[in-house]
Design an enzyme around this catalytic site. Sequence first.
Site, short mmCIF file in Angstrom:
data_model
loop_
_atom_site.label_atom_id
_atom_site.label_comp_id
_atom_site.label_asym_id
_atom_site.label_seq_id
_atom_site.Cartn_x
_atom_site.Cartn_y
_atom_site.Cartn_z
N ARG A 8 22.99 -10.37 14.37
CA ARG A 8 23.21 -10.89 13.02
C ARG A 8 22.15 -10.44 12.01
O ARG A 8 22.32 -10.64 10.81
CB ARG A 8 23.29 -12.42 13.05
CG ARG A 8 24.67 -12.89 13.47
CD ARG A 8 24.80 -14.38 13.25
NE ARG A 8 24.17 -15.14 14.33
CZ ARG A 8 23.73 -16.38 14.19
NH1 ARG A 8 23.81 -17.00 13.03
NH2 ARG A 8 23.18 -17.01 15.21
N GLY A 74 21.21 -13.71 30.32
CA GLY A 74 20.90 -15.11 30.03
C GLY A 74 19.41 -15.41 30.13
O GLY A 74 18.63 -14.61 30.65
N SER A 96 10.08 -18.23 22.87
CA SER A 96 11.02 -17.20 22.43
C SER A 96 10.35 -16.35 21.35
O SER A 96 9.72 -16.89 20.43
CB SER A 96 12.28 -17.83 21.85
OG SER A 96 12.98 -18.48 22.90
N GLU A 147 24.40 -27.16 27.76
CA GLU A 147 24.60 -26.20 26.66
C GLU A 147 25.79 -26.63 25.82
O GLU A 147 26.78 -27.16 26.34
CB GLU A 147 24.82 -24.79 27.24
CG GLU A 147 23.57 -24.21 27.87
CD GLU A 147 22.37 -24.21 26.94
OE1 GLU A 147 22.48 -23.70 25.81
OE2 GLU A 147 21.32 -24.76 27.32
N ARG A 330 -8.49 0.91 -6.13
CA ARG A 330 -8.00 1.57 -4.91
C ARG A 330 -9.10 1.63 -3.85
O ARG A 330 -10.24 1.24 -4.11
CB ARG A 330 -7.46 2.95 -5.29
CG ARG A 330 -6.18 2.84 -6.16
CD ARG A 330 -5.76 4.20 -6.67
NE ARG A 330 -5.65 5.15 -5.58
CZ ARG A 330 -5.74 6.48 -5.73
NH1 ARG A 330 -5.92 7.00 -6.93
NH2 ARG A 330 -5.63 7.26 -4.69
N TYR A 363 -9.90 6.73 -15.82
CA TYR A 363 -9.87 6.98 -14.37
C TYR A 363 -11.27 7.31 -13.88
O TYR A 363 -11.95 8.19 -14.43
CB TYR A 363 -8.93 8.16 -14.06
CG TYR A 363 -8.95 8.54 -12.59
CD1 TYR A 363 -8.64 7.59 -11.62
CD2 TYR A 363 -9.31 9.83 -12.18
CE1 TYR A 363 -8.67 7.92 -10.27
CE2 TYR A 363 -9.34 10.15 -10.83
CZ TYR A 363 -9.02 9.19 -9.88
OH TYR A 363 -9.06 9.52 -8.55
N ASN A 383 -11.73 14.99 -10.44
CA ASN A 383 -12.42 15.02 -9.14
C ASN A 383 -11.77 15.97 -8.15
O ASN A 383 -12.31 16.21 -7.09
CB ASN A 383 -12.45 13.60 -8.55
CG ASN A 383 -11.07 12.98 -8.43
OD1 ASN A 383 -10.19 13.22 -9.25
ND2 ASN A 383 -10.87 12.19 -7.39
N SER A 402 -14.81 8.43 -25.97
CA SER A 402 -13.40 8.35 -25.63
C SER A 402 -12.82 9.71 -25.30
O SER A 402 -13.28 10.73 -25.81
CB SER A 402 -12.62 7.77 -26.81
OG SER A 402 -13.06 6.45 -27.03
N ARG A 437 -16.31 20.56 -27.51
CA ARG A 437 -14.97 20.55 -28.09
C ARG A 437 -15.01 21.47 -29.31
O ARG A 437 -16.08 21.86 -29.77
CB ARG A 437 -14.57 19.14 -28.50
CG ARG A 437 -15.48 18.56 -29.57
CD ARG A 437 -15.10 17.14 -29.98
NE ARG A 437 -15.95 16.72 -31.08
CZ ARG A 437 -16.64 15.59 -31.12
NH1 ARG A 437 -16.59 14.75 -30.11
NH2 ARG A 437 -17.37 15.29 -32.17
#
Length: 455
Positions: A8, A74, A96, A147, A330, A363, A383, A402, A437
Site C-alpha cells: 500500500r 506469516g 515490527s 486474529e 554553506r 558571495y 574563487n 560595492s 576600473r
Amino acid sequence: MAAGKGTRMKSQLPKVLQQLAHKPLVQHVLATAAQLHARSAVVITGHGAAQVEAALSHPSALALKFVRQEPQLGTGHAVQQAVPVLADDGVVVVLSGDVPLTQADSLEALIALCAGKNLALLTLDMPDPTGYGRIERHGDAVCAIVEHKDATPAQRALTEIYSGIMAVPARLLKGWLARLDNKNAQGEYYLTDIVKFAVQDGVRVLAHTITDAVQVAGINSPVQLAELERAYQHRVALALMEQGVRLKDPARLDVRGVLECAADVEIDVNCIFEGRVSLGEGVKIGANCVIANCTIAAGAVIHSFTHIDGEKLGVTVGTDARVGPFARLRPGAQLGVDVHIGNFVEVKNSTLAKGAKANHLAYLGDATVGERVNYGAGSITANYDGANKHRTVIEADVHIGSNCVLVAPITIGAGGTVGAGSTITKSTEAGALSVARGKQVSIANYQRPAKKPKA
Ligand code: UD1
Ligand code: CA
C-alpha cells in the site's frame, strides 16, 4: 520483523526504509532496541532484503544480525527464521520494523513483566479494533490472541488488541515456534498462536496495557506515514517546550535529526532543523528557516528565510552574530562574534572574524576575512578558475566597495580600501586604495542624437 512488502505504500523502496524524520522506519525501531541495552538485534528481512541489509550496514550501537525470510508465510514463520541465532538464556522482544514510535519505557515494563519466565504482551484498548488480533481473557488471565479474520462476532466485539509486541523467554519461544501450523483463515503461521501453547504448558501470559496508540501504530500507507510524522514532531516539540524552548507554534516545527537548545531559545514558525543543530543561550530563529548541521552560539539571531546547511564540514555562527533574512550559509562557513550577514549573501568555506560584515547581495567562497572588514554589496570572490579553487584573504579593517570582483588567489592588505566596481587581480599592500576600473569620462553639455524630422 522487516520482511513485509508494504504494497500500500506504492513505492519501489521497501516499507521499512521509508523515512520518518529523515530516518528509515526500521532505524527508529533499532534505536529503541539500543536503549534497552539488548545483547543483539536480529533483523528479519525478506522483500528488498539486500537493500534493507545494505541500509543498515554502517556501525551501530547494537550488534546486528540478519536472517532472511523467503517467502513470507506469516509472523510466526518470520520469527522461526531467527531461531538459530537466538541464545537460549535470553529474553526475546518481538518488534515490527514498521512500528517506529514505541517508547523504551513501555518495552522495559514489558520485559519486567516477562521476568525471564512469563509471556508478556503489549496490549491496548481500541475503540475500533478492526483488523487487529483480539486479546481473549478468562477472568483476568489472557488465554488467546484471535486474529480478526478468524474471530467470531463475539470475539470481534472485544476492544483489547495485541499490539504486535511481546517479550518472551527465548527457550520457551523456540519450543512453541516448532509447534505452529497454518490452519487458519489466512493460511499463515501466526506468531500469536504461541499464546495457546503457553496456556497449555502452564506458562503465565501477562498483558502490559498502554493508552498511547501512537506507540503501537504501524505504517502501511503514505497517509499513515504522514500521520506518524506529525505525531513524532509533536512529541519533539513538547519535549523542547518542556525544556524551556519557546516555539511560536509547536505544530509548525520539523526536527529531522537532533536539535539541542540552551536556555531562552525562541523559534518562529515553519522552521526545519536537520542533522545535528545546536542553539546557544538566547538564540532567536526567525520564520521559515532551514538549518542543518550547524552550531549557533549564544545571542545570535537568524532572521527569516535563511538557509544553512553545514553538511559534512559544518557551519558555525558566533556569539551575537546576525544572519539573514534570505542568507545562505554553506559547508565550512565559520562566522565569528558579532558578524553580520545580510540578505542574499552566500558564504561557503570561509572564515569571518569578529565584527566582519557582508550586508547585501554578495558571495564569499574560500575566503579568510579579518576583523571589522566591510564587504560591499554585489561583491564576490572569484574563487574558481574553471579547474581549481583558490583562497582570498581579506585582512583586518579592509573596506571592499560595492560590485567588486576579487580574483583568487589574492590578499587584500590590512586597512586597505577597494573602490567600487573594481576587478582586483593582484594582491594589495596594507593601507592602500586600489581601484581597477575604466576611468570616468564626462563630456560637458553633451547633446544626445535626435531623430531626424519626417519629410
Ligand atoms: C499482527 C498480529 C496481530 C496484531 C497486529 C498488530 C499476527 C498473526 N498478528 O497482525 O495480532 O494485532 O500485528 O499490528 O502476528 N511480517 C514479516 N513476515 C511475514 C509476515 C509479516 O516479516 O511473513 C512482518 C510485517 O512486515 C510487519 C509485521 O511482521 O512488520 C506484522 O505483520 P502484519 O502483516 O502487519 O501483521 P498483522 O496481520 O497486521
Ligand atoms: Ca497483515
